[in-house]
Design an enzyme around this catalytic site. Structure first.
Site, PDB file in Angstrom:
ATOM      1  N   GLU A 298      36.009  22.102  24.297  1.00 10.80           N
ATOM      2  CA  GLU A 298      36.573  20.938  25.005  1.00 10.80           C
ATOM      3  C   GLU A 298      36.259  21.013  26.494  1.00 10.80           C
ATOM      4  O   GLU A 298      35.954  20.009  27.125  1.00 10.80           O
ATOM      5  CB  GLU A 298      38.080  20.813  24.771  1.00 10.80           C
ATOM      6  CG  GLU A 298      38.506  20.791  23.300  1.00 10.80           C
ATOM      7  CD  GLU A 298      37.742  19.814  22.414  1.00 10.80           C
ATOM      8  OE1 GLU A 298      37.271  18.777  22.921  1.00 10.80           O
ATOM      9  OE2 GLU A 298      37.603  20.102  21.203  1.00 10.80           O
ATOM     10  N   GLU A 320      28.308  15.920  20.713  1.00 11.62           N
ATOM     11  CA  GLU A 320      28.909  16.937  19.844  1.00 11.62           C
ATOM     12  C   GLU A 320      27.918  18.041  19.462  1.00 11.62           C
ATOM     13  O   GLU A 320      28.253  19.220  19.525  1.00 11.62           O
ATOM     14  CB  GLU A 320      29.531  16.290  18.604  1.00 11.62           C
ATOM     15  CG  GLU A 320      30.738  15.385  18.913  1.00 11.62           C
ATOM     16  CD  GLU A 320      31.859  16.072  19.680  1.00 11.62           C
ATOM     17  OE1 GLU A 320      31.870  17.318  19.761  1.00 11.62           O
ATOM     18  OE2 GLU A 320      32.730  15.358  20.220  1.00 11.62           O
TER      19      GLU A 320
END
Ligand code: ZN
Length: 870
Positions: A298, A320
């Site tokens: 994150e 991602e």
């Protein structure tokens, strides 16, 4: 369903007719009724007269103003608010109501325990207010939160706190401003009462960043590892990628109710508490490493995802795949590179390959989507990371980092595409990536077949490499890919034979680009043992006719740890396939002595890293084994898995016991050397549990009772369940008594029982639905009990009487309306019907038909069920 959900196509992308540059939000918070005021600065970019079409779901409209005056020219449609006759630039004020307390889907603003929090990716913001809910609209957000002060002493949002104040009747307010324009999926709001762990980080340019970690009251003693991981992440991104944090504050909030792992909202990450909370008594080594990895993930999104975001959701892998690559590198730099690689490759082979072979098969950049939440997949994330890793292999670290810099120079502050990324890599390195780009558009797992030939006379060694990608669900035609194929050759003493041709050295990564290609090496002075697809240099299945001798040689002599493990995998694969066939014919397991001896040598190797030894000795899971077959026989696989465990347990009993005793540690510390020793010791215990009965009980009980940490205690409990030792019921009860108030700990207990090989597992799982620690509303509990049963206990789920399928129909019927995202994850094992025999297929099909008929079937389930039945 009112109307059938519609698919969107990547090729239909169009820039929006309007954009929003600034949004000023006010939340008058209340769990049952929250009033949202959104004041947006909007400008038209498209043709005059274009209507403004805003996304919105489950909202109650209060008012619409344009430039301060009530506006009448609008209409509401399913999922949209359409406003007409607008000027070129204007201020739009929308007031609406939402109801967080009834939001069981956990998307948008919802209740987690007593706290209010948000989840907006991918399309959750439309559950908060009407908006251009798409990632290519970047606005500056200001957020004012008003709430009861005693219930919600902390009011958080993105960016910097710019003002706060007190109001009448016990209410207060805080206003936040995020200086970085962002798409609404990165918006976050949290309100609640927490304990806070505070720290600071000095960036390499000397700025102080305030770090704040919010946990439920009473959980401070479980917060420090997450903070340590955050600081390690910030440091690592500066050192390895030259990237520094950009705000003065970084906040992380841990919540118990969360649909996935965590979310990278700008300056205010929201995390599943599973990826934050840890202390030795409650969390395992794996939990600690998972926390480090997800905190890193994150944090790394701040550059790869937030500073440069995605133009549209088809480009999801842009952020991602790249960010998973970055978190994998982070974990590898901090811990064992080989063990990280091994674990990631296990995931690829067991789970991503299975996805490629399923009705949901898609390229890492999908072409067609009904429900975006269905595309947060192993393919987009893990295969996406493998594609970035191949780029890294082809370019090398230095050129790769140049490519990253160019990517940020070009796209910082904007929304980009996967093509933009590859272009930056190509331009910075001068490596031709035109063929490589096909990895983004072609789905499926290539099969790479290798033949070799050695001529002792000429000392020529020839490798013939061919590739073939089988058709996938929605893509019949396949083309050759650019595959970096890493090899090494060994002589009989384990020395590396240099790769050369006509006196010129040849790089160890071969560029395989055609359907079939031949590589010839000269001066190969000895019949070589090849090490192929080293480091899993491409996400492909390798086929080569290994001899046992070659594989046991590589287990011993390969220079890199990954290859030693991979050779062991291939050796096991040979005998697992053989024995699954034997088992189907009612024959007992047969394993030649030299195979057991190769594993004995690992146990006796005094120089081997214990963490690597543990990986080599851990048999492939039943799901990994399943991917060795086109048609899966779950019962035969379970039987062989167990028989193989028992055989090794008996053959190597003395060695397992000796290594078990030799690796005892005095105190629990989260250090890589110790983690490796515990892993090896607990791997030994697992085998010992399948050995001599009395000793097994004694060792397992003793470790369970004396353990001062969760790693050792759950390993003992798991061994008792896996080997079905008589003591297991007692130990399970003891564990329940001790931990029933701690959901995260109980998740481990649910998983063990849901994946138990016992004959009565399904009835046990049904019973546990009423356990005091279980709740259908908490995604972690649901995944641990129901999800683990469906995905982690294939023999029970695929029981021939269809009981597993019927159970899932019942569970999914309830979860469909309660939480579609969770339901959609859980249905996966049921949609993969084509991999099973006719009888099972028929039952699975019937189960899917039943679900298809549900009233209000969610788009999430609709998409998967219709693909499965097609
Ligand atoms: Zn991510």
């Amino acid at each position: 369903m009112t109307q059938q959900p519609q698919a969107k196509y990547r090729h239909d992308y169009r820039a929006p007719d309007y954009t929003i540059t600034d949004i000023d939000l006010t939340f008058d918070l209340d769990a049952t009724k929250t009033l949202v005021t959104a004041i947006s600065q909007i400008t038209r970019q498209g043709a005059a007269g274009a209507p403004l079409r805003l996304d919105g779901e489950d909202l109650t409209l209060v008012s619409i103003d344009v430039n301060g005056a009530a506006w009448e020219d609008y209409r509401q449609e399913e999922g949209a608010l359409i406003i007409e006759s607008l000027p070129e630039a204007f201020t739009l004020t929308i007031v609406n109501e939402i109801s967080p307390a009834t939001n069981t889907a956990l998307e948008g603003l919802y209740l987690s325990g007593d706290a209010l929090c948000t989840q907006c990716e991918a399309e959750g913001f439309r559950h908060i207010t009407w908006y251009l809910d798409r990632p290519d609209v970047l606005a500056r957000f200001t957020t004012k939160i008003i709430a009861d002060k005693s219930k919600y002493p902390f009011l958080l949002s993105n960016g910097n706190r710019i003002a706060e104040g007190e109001l009448d009747n016990g209410r207060h307010w805080v206003q936040w401003q995020d200086p970085f324009p962002k798409p609404c999926y990165l918006f976050a709001l949290v309100a609640g009462d927490f304990d806070v762990l505070r720290d600071t980080f000095k960036t390499r340019s000397g700025r102080d960043v305030a770090l704040e970690l919010f946990v439920d009251r009473g959980n401070l003693d479980r917060a420090s590892w997450a903070m340590t991981s955050l600081k390690a992440s910030m440091k690592w991104d500066e050192t390895r990628f030259g990237l520094e944090y950009d705000l003065d504050i970084y906040m992380i909030v841990a919540v118990d109710f969360f649909n996935m792992g965590a979310m990278e909202n700008k300056g205010l990450n929201v995390f599943n508490s599973k990826y934050v909370l840890a202390r030795a008594e409650t969390a395992t080594d794996k939990d600690y490493l998972d926390i480090e990895r997800v905190i890193g993930h994150e944090y790394f999104h701040n550059w790869t995802g937030n500073r440069v975001t995605c133009r549209d959701w088809f480009q999801l892998s842009l952020k991602e795949g790249l960010t998973v690559f970055r978190d994998q590198e982070f974990s590898s730099d901090l811990g064992s590179r080989a063990v990280n690689r091994i674990q990631n490759v296990r995931t690829m082979r067991a789970a991503q390959f299975a996805e490629d072979a399923s009705p949901m098969a898609h390229p890492i950049r999908p072409d067609k989507v009904i429900e975006m939440n269905n595309f947060y997949t192993l393919t987009v994330y893990e295969k996406g990371s493998e594609v970035i890793r191949m780029l890294h292999t082809l370019l090398g670290e230095e050129n790769f980092q140049k490519g990253m810099q160019l990517y940020f120079e070009r796209h910082d502050g904007s929304a980009a595409t996967c093509d933009d990324f590859v272009q930056a890599m190509e331009d910075a390195s001068n490596v031709d990536l035109s063929h490589f780009r096909r990895w983004y558009s072609q789905a499926g797992t290539p099969v790479v077949t290798v033949r070799d030939d050695y001529d002792p006379e000429t000392e020529l060694y020839t490798l013939t490499i061919s590739q073939h990608t089988p058709p996938t669900a929605e893509q019949q035609e396949k083309h050759p890919l650019h595959i970096p194929f890493d090899i090494e050759l060994y002589d009989n003493e384990g020395k590396v034979i240099p790769l050369q041709k006509n006196g010129h050295p040849i790089h160890h990564v071969l560029n395989v680009t055609q359907a079939e290609q031949t590589f010839v090496f000269d001066n190969v002075y000895f019949q070589p043992v090849p090490s192929l697809l080293r480091e899993f240099s491409a996400p492909v299945k390798l086929e080569y006719k290994w001899s046992d001798q070659q594989l046991t040689f590589l287990m011993r002599h390969a220079r890199n740890d990954f290859s030693r493990w991979d050779a062991a995998q291939s050796l096991l694969a040979t005998y697992i396939k053989l024995n699954v066939n034997r088992s189907q014919q009612g024959q007992p397991l047969s394993l030649p002595l030299h195979v057991a001896d190769a594993f004995r040598a690992i146990l006796l190797d005094e120089k081997i890293d214990p963490a690597l030894a543990a990986e080599i000795l851990t048999l492939p899971s039943q799901n990994e084994i399943a991917e060795l077959f086109q048609k899966i026989d779950p019962q035969a696989i379970a039987a062989v898995h167990e028989a193989l465990t028992r055989t090794l347990a008996n053959e190597l009993a003395d060695e397992f016991l000796a290594v078990y005793n030799a690796n005892k540690l005095d105190a629990y510390r989260v250090e890589h050397a110790d983690i490796g020793k515990r892993a090896l010791r607990n791997t030994c215990l697992r085998y010992l549990a399948f050995g001599e009965k009395k000793l097994a009980e004694q060792l397992v009980r003793n470790q369970f009772e004396s353990a001062d940490n969760m790693t050792d205690s759950i390993a003992a409990l798991a061994s008792s369940v896996a080997a079905q030792l008589p003591c297991r019921a007692e130990l399970l009860a003891e564990f329940d008594e001790k931990w029933h108030q701690d959901g995260l700990v109980m998740d481990k207990w649910f998983v063990l029982q849901a994946t138990s090989p016992a004959a009565d597992t399904l009835s046990k799982v049904r019973e546990l639905l009423n356990h005091r620690s279980f709740s259908m509303g908490n995604p972690n509990r649901v995944r641990s009990l129901i999800g683990a049963f469906a995905a982690g206990n294939p023999a029970a789920f695929h029981a021939l009487d269809g009981s597993g399928y019927q159970f899932m129909v019942e569970m999914l019927s309830e979860l469909n309306h309660r939480n579609p995202q969770v339901a959609s994850r859980l249905i996966e094992p049921l949609i993969r019907l084509k991999r099973y025999d006719a009888k099972r297929q028929e039952m699975m099909r019937a189960a899917l038909e039943q679900l298809k008929g549900l009233e209000n079937l969610s788009g999430d389930l609709f998409e998967k069920i219709s693909k499965a039945l097609a």
